[in-house]
Enzyme design. Structure first.
Site, PDB file in Angstrom:
ATOM      1  N   ASN A   1       0.821  -1.228   0.000  1.00 38.93           N
ATOM      2  CA  ASN A   1       0.000   0.000   0.000  1.00 38.93           C
ATOM      3  C   ASN A   1       0.848   1.269   0.000  1.00 38.93           C
ATOM      4  O   ASN A   1       0.317   2.376   0.036  1.00 38.93           O
ATOM      5  CB  ASN A   1      -0.986   0.004   1.182  1.00 38.93           C
TER       6      ASN A   1
ATOM      7  N   SER B   8       7.078  -2.171  12.301  1.00 38.38           N
ATOM      8  CA  SER B   8       8.143  -2.895  13.012  1.00 38.38           C
ATOM      9  C   SER B   8       8.959  -2.049  13.988  1.00 38.38           C
ATOM     10  O   SER B   8      10.099  -2.383  14.269  1.00 38.38           O
ATOM     11  CB  SER B   8       9.079  -3.541  11.988  1.00 38.38           C
TER      12      SER B   8
ATOM     13  N   TYR C 194       4.811  -4.972  19.594  1.00 43.71           N
ATOM     14  CA  TYR C 194       5.330  -5.433  18.297  1.00 43.71           C
ATOM     15  C   TYR C 194       5.540  -6.944  18.325  1.00 43.71           C
ATOM     16  O   TYR C 194       5.022  -7.682  17.470  1.00 43.71           O
ATOM     17  CB  TYR C 194       6.633  -4.691  17.953  1.00 43.71           C
TER      18      TYR C 194
ATOM     19  N   PHE D 122      16.579 -12.061  13.046  1.00 46.96           N
ATOM     20  CA  PHE D 122      17.404 -11.350  14.012  1.00 46.96           C
ATOM     21  C   PHE D 122      17.729  -9.986  13.380  1.00 46.96           C
ATOM     22  O   PHE D 122      16.831  -9.359  12.853  1.00 46.96           O
ATOM     23  CB  PHE D 122      18.581 -12.230  14.465  1.00 46.96           C
TER      24      PHE D 122
HETATM   25  N1  UFG Z   1      21.671   1.083  19.232  1.00 49.64           N
HETATM   26  C1  UFG Z   1      22.424   2.120  19.754  1.00 49.64           C
HETATM   27  N2  UFG Z   1      22.264   3.363  19.206  1.00 49.64           N
HETATM   28  C2  UFG Z   1      21.393   3.616  18.189  1.00 49.64           C
HETATM   29  C3  UFG Z   1      20.626   2.547  17.658  1.00 49.64           C
HETATM   30  C4  UFG Z   1      20.797   1.291  18.216  1.00 49.64           C
HETATM   31  O1  UFG Z   1      23.218   1.944  20.678  1.00 49.64           O
HETATM   32  O2  UFG Z   1      21.293   4.778  17.762  1.00 49.64           O
HETATM   33  C5  UFG Z   1      21.854  -0.263  19.787  1.00 49.64           C
HETATM   34  C6  UFG Z   1      20.587  -0.841  20.385  1.00 49.64           C
HETATM   35  O3  UFG Z   1      20.478  -0.485  21.738  1.00 49.64           O
HETATM   36  C7  UFG Z   1      20.796  -2.331  20.170  1.00 49.64           C
HETATM   37  C8  UFG Z   1      21.659  -2.427  18.903  1.00 49.64           C
HETATM   38  O4  UFG Z   1      22.206  -1.116  18.723  1.00 49.64           O
HETATM   39  O5  UFG Z   1      21.545  -2.859  21.230  1.00 49.64           O
HETATM   40  C9  UFG Z   1      20.862  -2.782  17.683  1.00 49.64           C
HETATM   41  O6  UFG Z   1      19.731  -1.920  17.619  1.00 49.64           O
HETATM   42  P1  UFG Z   1      18.739  -1.894  16.372  1.00 49.64           P
HETATM   43  O7  UFG Z   1      17.703  -0.854  16.669  1.00 49.64           O
HETATM   44  O8  UFG Z   1      19.517  -1.761  15.115  1.00 49.64           O
HETATM   45  O9  UFG Z   1      18.110  -3.335  16.374  1.00 49.64           O
HETATM   46  P2  UFG Z   1      17.345  -4.113  17.563  1.00 49.64           P
HETATM   47  O10 UFG Z   1      18.258  -5.200  18.011  1.00 49.64           O
HETATM   48  O11 UFG Z   1      16.809  -3.215  18.589  1.00 49.64           O
HETATM   49  O12 UFG Z   1      16.078  -4.637  16.762  1.00 49.64           O
HETATM   50  C10 UFG Z   1      16.002  -5.868  16.149  1.00 49.64           C
HETATM   51  C11 UFG Z   1      14.978  -5.760  15.011  1.00 49.64           C
HETATM   52  C12 UFG Z   1      13.596  -5.536  15.580  1.00 49.64           C
HETATM   53  C13 UFG Z   1      13.298  -6.590  16.633  1.00 49.64           C
HETATM   54  C14 UFG Z   1      14.356  -6.610  17.689  1.00 49.64           C
HETATM   55  C15 UFG Z   1      14.129  -7.730  18.660  1.00 49.64           C
HETATM   56  O13 UFG Z   1      15.309  -4.709  14.147  1.00 49.64           O
HETATM   57  O14 UFG Z   1      12.656  -5.638  14.541  1.00 49.64           O
HETATM   58  O15 UFG Z   1      15.626  -6.817  17.086  1.00 49.64           O
HETATM   59  O16 UFG Z   1      14.519  -7.337  19.940  1.00 49.64           O
HETATM   60  F1  UFG Z   1      12.113  -6.311  17.228  1.00 49.64           F
END
Ligand code: UFG
Length: 328
Positions: A32, A77, A141, A169
């Protein structure tokens, strides 16, 4: 095979579309464009602009393109947003998903691959995480993704719709044409590269007091092309059975500091950082056991090395001139 990809104009969806086309499938993107980008859709795919809640149009699309299988990637997400506005997440990730399943049932489409997430595990009890470990999401989520997995089990039992659920992941990296461009951007690797490009002042490291080797969170980064190829393998498996698989590389993973160091090497730029508070809901470590997907689907990641992932994202950003902290 004729495959309908919902959310095929999104970051991961557009790479999945490239890989289904490379594997010889006729690919129909159904999106969409609320989050997706029309220009990211491979020109060899057929593009249909539509909403999953529009059942008559969805069913017409199934018939018109003689759809045999669905890859369902359309979803919201952002963990933080899901906490602030759960209605938006239940509506899109669950209600619209059920509309899709009902349309499949009524149109005789009996194969689906679903984009699930590591967020279904919540705060894991052990590492690496295996598929039979406890699922206890810590935000709406993850709740919505797990709810849809439950629906898939019920629909298989009652209506014979086979499914493969892939629990992603940390997807990262880019193909030649498609890369990560969210607005707002919350993911670590694009943020780090924006800081390297000078379009962001600094990277905030969300906490350096975690129980990990350098105090920052450790994640299992998977190249988006490897991730996309798992979908193609999952489609073939649906001839025989259903299944749930972690989709990560396994191994030791990489800490936030290691990601920043690797990005400095690749870009040749100093990346300014500052330590800030922990982000609520971030587990210290998230590593997949990828044994099941390796043994049952024969999936082997080709670009497991973090530098290959970051390099592909950096090259894509430079080609696109998307280093700015904006974008649609
Ligand atoms: N991080 C930082 N600074 C930032 C962004 C991220 O330190 O500006 C850290 C986060 O705290 C985390 C790591 O980098 O430890 C990765 O963060 P992301 O946001 O890139 O990814 P996430 O691990 O939080 O998210 C992923 C998926 C989500 C899912 C999640 C499950 O992208 O869809 O894992 O916990 F929900």
């Amino acid at each position: 095979m004729n495959i309908l990809v919902t959310g095929g104009a999104g970051y991961i969806g557009s790479v999945v579309v490239e890989e289904t086309i490379n594997a010889g499938h006729r690919t129909i993107v159904y999106d969409n464009l609320v989050k997706g980008h029309r220009e990211m859709v491979d020109p060899s795919a057929i593009f249909v602009e539509g909403d999953l809640l529009d059942r008559p149009f969805l069913e017409k699309t199934f018939v018109e393109h003689d759809i045999e299988a669905v890859i369902h990637m359309a979803a919201y997400s952002l963990v933080g947003e899901s906490v602030a506005d759960p209605s938006k997440y239940y509506m899109n990730n669950v209600v619209a998903g059920i509309s899709l399943l009902d349309a499949m049932r009524d149109s005789g489409v009996s194969k689906i691959v679903f984009s699930s997430t590591a967020a279904v595990y919540g705060e894991p009890e052990k590492q690496p995480i295996e598929e039979l470990d406890r699922t206890a999401p810590t935000n709406p989520y993850g709740d919505t993704k797990l709810a849809f997995e439950h629906a898939l089990k019920g629909y298989e039992r009652a209506y014979g719709i086979r499914f493969v659920s892939l629990r992603y992941f940390n997807a990262a990296g880019a193909s030649e044409r498609c890369g990560e461009l969210h607005d707002p951007e919350t993911h670590l690797i694009p943020i780090v590269l924006q800081a390297a490009a000078g379009s962001r002042e600094a990277v905030e490291i969300y906490g350096d007091d975690y129980p990990t080797h350098d105090g920052t969170c450790v994640r299992d980064y998977i190249h988006v092309i490897d991730l996309a190829r798992a979908h193609v393998k999952a489609i073939s498996m649906l001839d025989e059975k259903s299944g749930i698989f972690n989709l990560g590389c396994g191994g030791e993973g990489y800490s936030v500091k290691e990601v920043i160091e690797a990005a400095e090497k690749i870009t040749g730029k100093k990346i300014p950082t500052r330590i800030s508070d922990r982000r609520p809901g971030d587990p210290a470590v998230l590593i997949a056991s990828s044994e099941r997907i390796r043994s049952e689907l024969g999936w082997i990641p080709e670009y497991q090395d973090l530098s290959l992932i970051i390099e592909s994202a950096w090259k894509w950003m430079q080609r696109k001139g998307t280093a700015a902290n904006t974008g649609n």
